[in-house]
Structures are given as C-alpha cells and as structure tokens.
Enzyme design. Structure first.
Site, mmCIF file in Angstrom:
data_model
loop_
_atom_site.group_PDB
_atom_site.id
_atom_site.type_symbol
_atom_site.label_atom_id
_atom_site.label_comp_id
_atom_site.label_asym_id
_atom_site.label_seq_id
_atom_site.Cartn_x
_atom_site.Cartn_y
_atom_site.Cartn_z
ATOM 1 N N ARG A 104 0.836 -1.180 0.000
ATOM 2 C CA ARG A 104 0.000 0.000 0.000
ATOM 3 C C ARG A 104 0.878 1.240 0.000
ATOM 4 O O ARG A 104 1.740 1.378 0.857
ATOM 5 C CB ARG A 104 -0.862 -0.019 1.261
ATOM 6 C CG ARG A 104 -2.200 0.574 1.056
ATOM 7 C CD ARG A 104 -3.191 0.003 2.036
ATOM 8 N NE ARG A 104 -2.617 -0.273 3.335
ATOM 9 C CZ ARG A 104 -3.165 0.121 4.465
ATOM 10 N NH1 ARG A 104 -4.264 0.803 4.445
ATOM 11 N NH2 ARG A 104 -2.620 -0.202 5.614
ATOM 12 N N THR A 108 -1.104 7.548 -1.004
ATOM 13 C CA THR A 108 -2.333 7.467 -1.811
ATOM 14 C C THR A 108 -3.229 6.308 -1.375
ATOM 15 O O THR A 108 -4.393 6.254 -1.780
ATOM 16 C CB THR A 108 -1.978 7.236 -3.294
ATOM 17 O OG1 THR A 108 -1.317 5.963 -3.399
ATOM 18 C CG2 THR A 108 -1.045 8.325 -3.834
ATOM 19 N N ASP A 200 -0.859 -3.254 13.163
ATOM 20 C CA ASP A 200 -0.335 -3.755 11.882
ATOM 21 C C ASP A 200 -0.087 -5.259 12.017
ATOM 22 O O ASP A 200 0.795 -5.694 12.768
ATOM 23 C CB ASP A 200 0.956 -3.013 11.535
ATOM 24 C CG ASP A 200 1.460 -3.401 10.150
ATOM 25 O OD1 ASP A 200 1.693 -4.608 9.909
ATOM 26 O OD2 ASP A 200 1.613 -2.516 9.304
ATOM 27 N N ASP A 203 3.551 -6.477 11.259
ATOM 28 C CA ASP A 203 4.483 -6.096 12.328
ATOM 29 C C ASP A 203 4.262 -6.931 13.573
ATOM 30 O O ASP A 203 5.216 -7.353 14.233
ATOM 31 C CB ASP A 203 4.320 -4.614 12.678
ATOM 32 C CG ASP A 203 4.973 -3.710 11.645
ATOM 33 O OD1 ASP A 203 5.841 -4.197 10.883
ATOM 34 O OD2 ASP A 203 4.613 -2.524 11.585
#
Ligand code: URA
Length: 209
Positions: A104, A108, A200, A203
């Site tokens: 990603r 944007t 996340d 992570d």
C-alpha cells in the site's frame, strides 16, 4: 450483510480477543494466528463438494466420501497473508499455494503489485485468497484482479478483520467473491488502520516494530 460470513465460533472470538490485546507478544500472536487460521479454514471449506470412493477398511469394502475436484489453491497476499497460510496448510496439506505481493502506498493508499506467482491452472480450482486485514480493500481487490486475469473464476476471500469501508469497496469490485471474516470492526482511521483492530498484522506477527 449479503456475501459476507462472520465466523463467530466461540474459539475464534476468544483467540481474536487475545490477538487484539496490545500486550500480546510476537510469539503469542503468531501462535494464535496459526490456531485461528485452522478454525477459519474449517469454516471457509465447510461446503466443499464430496464424491464417493471405494475403499477397504481392515473389515470391509465400503463407499466413503473424499473431496471432489482439483486441489484447492490458497493465495496469500504478502506478507501478512502468510500468517494465515500455515494453519490452513496444516488442515489441507495438499493445497497449492499462490503468493501475491502488493503493498500500500502510504500517501495514496493505492495497491502497487511487486510479485505474483501462482499455479498454472487456476481456472478450474477453488482459490481461497487470504489476508488478515481487509482495510481499504485496495490490495485484496488488486490481487483478485490479477487472479481473474489468469482465469480464476471460483474465488473466496478470507480475513480476520474487516472494515465496513473495505467491505463496500471489495463488494463493488468483486461482487462474485464471498467474504469470510471473524469480525467487522467499526471503521478505518486516516492512516488506513482498522479501528479498534489489532494494529499492523505484519508487524505484530514478525516483530518488526
Ligand atoms: N493492515 C494492517 O495490518 N492493519 C490495519 O489495521 C490495516 C491494514
């Protein structure tokens, strides 16, 4: 919600709660993800077709059920999808595996593809695409577009958490793809994180933050 199955089995919900806790360790998170993915796999494959085969038990010849059709494909959206893959392969060791790399763009939020490797003949197999987090939906939408370009027609999408925004985007792009999730959370924040979520997923499973 049409086309979305929320897997609310008590074991799934219990494990998900522990995964959400910020104090859960990397090792604990990874172990739970493996366990929960086995349970999710059980639900996403619940209606697979069976065919009868003649076998001999030590006592008698019988007709017994086996899975019909070609081997399944599990398609992991890198890198967090790999966390779901292991538990699913524990349950269906003969499945084929596809890897799809899309990341990603943090500005944007668009999905950029950097890796794609799948079995040749995806057109007559059931493909179960896995990614723990359906956030904006950009990466899963792009991954499924790539699979469809290769001929995939029978696709399901499995995640742990989904945001309502991601579900709307996903269903607008791929109305033919059923979604399985353990939870539909409240919303996405400005950084594209699912709230309340679990942070996340990559992570947390690899200890990279
Ligand atoms: N990806 C994640 O790992 N977590 C989120 O909350 C959203 C996307």
């Amino acid at each position: 919600m049409d086309g979305v199955t929320v897997i609310n089995h008590p074991l799934v919900q219990h494990k998900l709660t522990i995964m959400r806790k910020k104090e859960t360790s990397t090792a604990g998170f990874r172990r739970l993800l493996r366990e929960i993915s086995t349970l999710l796999c059980y639900e996403v494959t619940r209606d697979l077709e069976l065919t009868m085969e003649t076998i001999e038990t030590p006592l008698k010849e019988i007709q017994a059920p086996v899975l019909e059709g070609k081997k399944l494909v599990f398609a992991s959206i890198l890198r967090a999808g790999n966390g779901l893959l292991e538990g699913m392969l524990d349950l269906v060791p003969s499945a084929r595996v596809a890897h799809i790399g899309v990341y990603r763009d943090h500005e944007t939020l668009e999905a950029i593809e950097y890796y794609f490797k799948a079995p040749e003949d995806v057109s007559n197999r059931l493909i179960i695409v896995v990614d723990p987090m359906l956030a904006t939906g950009n990466s899963s939408i792009a991954s499924i577009e790539k699979l469809k370009e290769r001929g995939a027609r029978n696709i399901r999408f499995l995640c742990l958490l989904a945001a309502p925004e991601g579900l709307r985007n996903f269903q607008a792009a791929h109305p033919d793809v059923p979604i399985y999730t353990a939870s539909i959370d409240s919303h996405l924040n400005e950084q594209g994180y699912i709230v309340p979520g679990l942070g996340d997923a990559g992570d947390r499973m690899y200890g990279t933050k």
